[in-house]
Design an enzyme around this catalytic site. Structure first.
Site, PDB file in Angstrom:
ATOM      1  N   MET A 175      42.988 -18.961 -21.225  1.00 21.84           N
ATOM      2  CA  MET A 175      43.043 -17.875 -22.172  1.00 21.84           C
ATOM      3  C   MET A 175      43.613 -18.364 -23.471  1.00 21.84           C
ATOM      4  O   MET A 175      44.792 -18.220 -23.703  1.00 21.84           O
ATOM      5  CB  MET A 175      43.870 -16.745 -21.563  1.00 21.84           C
ATOM      6  CG  MET A 175      44.411 -15.676 -22.492  1.00 21.84           C
ATOM      7  SD  MET A 175      43.398 -15.296 -23.872  1.00 21.84           S
ATOM      8  CE  MET A 175      44.306 -14.068 -24.676  1.00 21.84           C
ATOM      9  N   PRO A 176      42.826 -18.992 -24.281  1.00 25.39           N
ATOM     10  CA  PRO A 176      43.354 -19.296 -25.605  1.00 25.39           C
ATOM     11  C   PRO A 176      43.435 -18.048 -26.483  1.00 25.39           C
ATOM     12  O   PRO A 176      42.548 -17.206 -26.459  1.00 25.39           O
ATOM     13  CB  PRO A 176      42.341 -20.275 -26.184  1.00 25.39           C
ATOM     14  CG  PRO A 176      41.609 -20.816 -25.006  1.00 25.39           C
ATOM     15  CD  PRO A 176      41.591 -19.705 -24.006  1.00 25.39           C
ATOM     16  N   LEU A 177      44.520 -17.948 -27.198  1.00 23.37           N
ATOM     17  CA  LEU A 177      44.627 -17.011 -28.308  1.00 23.37           C
ATOM     18  C   LEU A 177      44.489 -17.884 -29.549  1.00 23.37           C
ATOM     19  O   LEU A 177      45.302 -18.794 -29.760  1.00 23.37           O
ATOM     20  CB  LEU A 177      45.973 -16.287 -28.290  1.00 23.37           C
ATOM     21  CG  LEU A 177      46.289 -15.442 -29.523  1.00 23.37           C
ATOM     22  CD1 LEU A 177      45.251 -14.358 -29.734  1.00 23.37           C
ATOM     23  CD2 LEU A 177      47.685 -14.856 -29.414  1.00 23.37           C
TER      24      LEU A 177
END
Length: 127
Positions: free
Chosen positions: A1-3
């Site tokens: 889950m990259p932001l």
């Protein structure tokens, strides 16, 4: 889950920003093992006097078109995976929307999995 946080000079057209986010997402899918629909990005635009950078740090000649990309990610990826991502990202951004490789600055902020909540007040990655 990259932001993903994207920082750039103000003035780029919407089509450029759309291509930028699409190509970053596709590079993450191809080289960073990001699942489909895992796309969370924020673009921040800055006036010239609020976007300060060294134009020649480490012998890399940067222009006003510098794009700073910071990814907050779980600390689960290898050095090789990160290096593959850097290379793929630069390749994709050079092709579309036409960002020079010298103008792609990338930084990872790595966190442990329990530092994510995707909604509902739950840490979904905690098992």
């Amino acid at each position: 889950m990259p932001l993903v946080r994207i920082e750039l000079r103000r003035g780029k057209p919407s089509a450029f920003k759309q291509m930028l986010t699409t190509e970053i997402y596709e590079a993450m899918r191809e080289a960073f093992n990001v699942p489909e629909h895992d796309r969370f990005m924020v673009i921040n635009e800055h006036d010239a006097d609020n976007f300060i950078f060294d134009r020649n740090y480490l012998g890399i000649e940067r222009s006003d078109d510098l794009v700073i990309i910071q990814l907050t990610v779980s600390n689960t990826r290898s050095l090789e995976t990160k290096q593959a991502f850097y290379a793929r990202l630069v390749e994709r951004l050079r092709q579309r929307p036409g960002v020079r490789p010298e103008d792609v600055f990338v930084n990872f902020v790595e966190v442990v999995k329990e530092n994510w909540s995707f909604g509902n007040g739950i840490a979904q990655y905690v098992v």
